[in-house]
Scaffold this motif. Structure first.
Motif, PDB file in Angstrom:
ATOM      1  N   GLU A 158      -2.457   2.083  13.055  1.00  0.00           N
ATOM      2  CA  GLU A 158      -1.675   2.290  11.836  1.00  0.00           C
ATOM      3  C   GLU A 158      -2.307   3.325  10.908  1.00  0.00           C
ATOM      4  O   GLU A 158      -1.761   3.631   9.860  1.00  0.00           O
ATOM      5  N   GLY A 159      -3.445   3.854  11.296  1.00  0.00           N
ATOM      6  CA  GLY A 159      -4.165   4.855  10.505  1.00  0.00           C
ATOM      7  C   GLY A 159      -5.622   4.813  10.892  1.00  0.00           C
ATOM      8  O   GLY A 159      -6.046   3.923  11.632  1.00  0.00           O
ATOM      9  N   GLY A 160      -6.397   5.773  10.401  1.00  0.00           N
ATOM     10  CA  GLY A 160      -7.824   5.737  10.649  1.00  0.00           C
ATOM     11  C   GLY A 160      -8.425   7.084  10.968  1.00  0.00           C
ATOM     12  O   GLY A 160      -7.791   8.123  10.787  1.00  0.00           O
ATOM     13  N   GLY A 161      -9.663   7.051  11.445  1.00  0.00           N
ATOM     14  CA  GLY A 161     -10.363   8.278  11.772  1.00  0.00           C
ATOM     15  C   GLY A 161     -11.663   8.008  12.495  1.00  0.00           C
ATOM     16  O   GLY A 161     -12.132   6.871  12.570  1.00  0.00           O
ATOM     17  N   HIS A 202     -13.025   4.109  12.361  1.00  0.00           N
ATOM     18  CA  HIS A 202     -12.340   3.078  11.568  1.00  0.00           C
ATOM     19  C   HIS A 202     -10.864   3.231  11.836  1.00  0.00           C
ATOM     20  O   HIS A 202     -10.308   4.330  11.690  1.00  0.00           O
ATOM     21  N   PHE A 203     -10.221   2.135  12.236  1.00  0.00           N
ATOM     22  CA  PHE A 203      -8.785   2.156  12.471  1.00  0.00           C
ATOM     23  C   PHE A 203      -8.133   0.922  11.867  1.00  0.00           C
ATOM     24  O   PHE A 203      -8.725  -0.163  11.838  1.00  0.00           O
ATOM     25  N   SER A 216      -6.526   7.494   5.275  1.00  0.00           N
ATOM     26  CA  SER A 216      -5.113   7.279   4.973  1.00  0.00           C
ATOM     27  C   SER A 216      -4.430   6.632   6.165  1.00  0.00           C
ATOM     28  O   SER A 216      -4.852   6.802   7.309  1.00  0.00           O
ATOM     29  N   ASP A 217      -3.344   5.903   5.879  1.00  0.00           N
ATOM     30  CA  ASP A 217      -2.577   5.320   6.974  1.00  0.00           C
ATOM     31  C   ASP A 217      -1.356   6.180   7.267  1.00  0.00           C
ATOM     32  O   ASP A 217      -1.172   7.249   6.665  1.00  0.00           O
ATOM     33  N   HIS A 218      -0.518   5.723   8.167  1.00  0.00           N
ATOM     34  CA  HIS A 218       0.651   6.496   8.579  1.00  0.00           C
ATOM     35  C   HIS A 218       1.760   6.507   7.535  1.00  0.00           C
ATOM     36  O   HIS A 218       2.750   7.222   7.691  1.00  0.00           O
ATOM     37  N   ASP A 219       1.603   5.707   6.459  1.00  0.00           N
ATOM     38  CA  ASP A 219       2.579   5.669   5.369  1.00  0.00           C
ATOM     39  C   ASP A 219       2.058   6.364   4.115  1.00  0.00           C
ATOM     40  O   ASP A 219       2.517   6.074   3.009  1.00  0.00           O
ATOM     41  N   ASN A 220       1.072   7.241   4.274  1.00  0.00           N
ATOM     42  CA  ASN A 220       0.489   8.003   3.162  1.00  0.00           C
ATOM     43  C   ASN A 220      -0.143   7.128   2.085  1.00  0.00           C
ATOM     44  O   ASN A 220      -0.157   7.480   0.914  1.00  0.00           O
ATOM     45  N   ARG A 221      -0.676   5.991   2.504  1.00  0.00           N
ATOM     46  CA  ARG A 221      -1.384   5.135   1.563  1.00  0.00           C
ATOM     47  C   ARG A 221      -2.883   5.339   1.739  1.00  0.00           C
ATOM     48  O   ARG A 221      -3.356   5.657   2.830  1.00  0.00           O
ATOM     49  N   LEU A 222      -3.610   5.139   0.659  1.00  0.00           N
ATOM     50  CA  LEU A 222      -5.064   5.233   0.668  1.00  0.00           C
ATOM     51  C   LEU A 222      -5.623   3.910   1.180  1.00  0.00           C
ATOM     52  O   LEU A 222      -5.260   2.844   0.686  1.00  0.00           O
ATOM     53  N   ILE A 223      -6.497   3.987   2.169  1.00  0.00           N
ATOM     54  CA  ILE A 223      -7.151   2.808   2.720  1.00  0.00           C
ATOM     55  C   ILE A 223      -8.625   2.887   2.331  1.00  0.00           C
ATOM     56  O   ILE A 223      -9.304   3.872   2.643  1.00  0.00           O
ATOM     57  N   ASP A 248      -0.845  -1.674  -3.148  1.00  0.00           N
ATOM     58  CA  ASP A 248       0.353  -1.571  -2.315  1.00  0.00           C
ATOM     59  C   ASP A 248       0.168  -2.564  -1.177  1.00  0.00           C
ATOM     60  O   ASP A 248      -0.572  -2.302  -0.248  1.00  0.00           O
ATOM     61  N   ALA A 249       0.853  -3.683  -1.268  1.00  0.00           N
ATOM     62  CA  ALA A 249       0.696  -4.737  -0.262  1.00  0.00           C
ATOM     63  C   ALA A 249       1.338  -4.360   1.067  1.00  0.00           C
ATOM     64  O   ALA A 249       1.098  -4.995   2.067  1.00  0.00           O
ATOM     65  N   GLY A 250       2.201  -3.281   1.059  1.00  0.00           N
ATOM     66  CA  GLY A 250       2.891  -2.783   2.229  1.00  0.00           C
ATOM     67  C   GLY A 250       2.541  -3.439   3.456  1.00  0.00           C
ATOM     68  O   GLY A 250       2.810  -3.358   4.534  1.00  0.00           O
TER      69      GLY A 250
END
Length: 129
Positions: free
Chosen positions: A30-33, A44-45, A102-109, A127-129
């Motif tokens: 769902e996001g990571g690097g 981190h994913f 960042s995740d795939h929904d442009n949110r900061l993780i 953002d509880a998304g």
């Protein structure tokens, strides 16, 4: 959502091994690097089900360092200074950011050393998304 930290060898194919293992199990990233450091790489994913992803990685012989609860924030895209503001708010509260992506929904993780305090300090960005 869960953040998994992986310890990978810094060699060709290490990320492919992780990606293929998750793919065979039907688990989506769902996001990571990934960040190389010498002969190792820290990855981190973000996963919807971190426990399932952890089991898949471990069965594939991929070392999981930690499973953590991420702080998921929605920044005001296009507004300069957002990362600085949220980072400063955390710093003033004595919270250290261990990892940011960042995740795939442009949110900061954010992965923080004190998740409860971090959530309280950053409530206006939550953002509880």
């Amino acid at each position: 959502m869960d953040d998994l930290e992986f310890d990978l060898p810094n060699t060709p194919g290490a990320l492919a091994d992780l990606g293929e293992a998750m793919g065979r199990a039907g688990i989506a990233f769902e996001g990571g690097g990934v960040f190389a450091h010498g002969d190792r790489a820290i990855a981190h994913f973000l996963f919807r089900d971190g426990q399932a992803a952890r089991r898949v990685a471990e069965v594939a012989g991929i070392r999981v360092v930690a499973l953590r609860q991420p702080l998921i924030c929605r920044l005001k895209q296009g507004t300069p200074g957002q990362l600085g503001q949220i980072s400063r708010a955390l710093a003033k509260a004595g919270v250290n950011i261990l990892c940011q992506y960042s995740d795939h929904d442009n949110r900061l993780i954010l992965i923080c050393d004190d998740p409860e305090k971090a959530a309280a300090v950053t409530a206006s960005w939550a953002d509880a998304g």
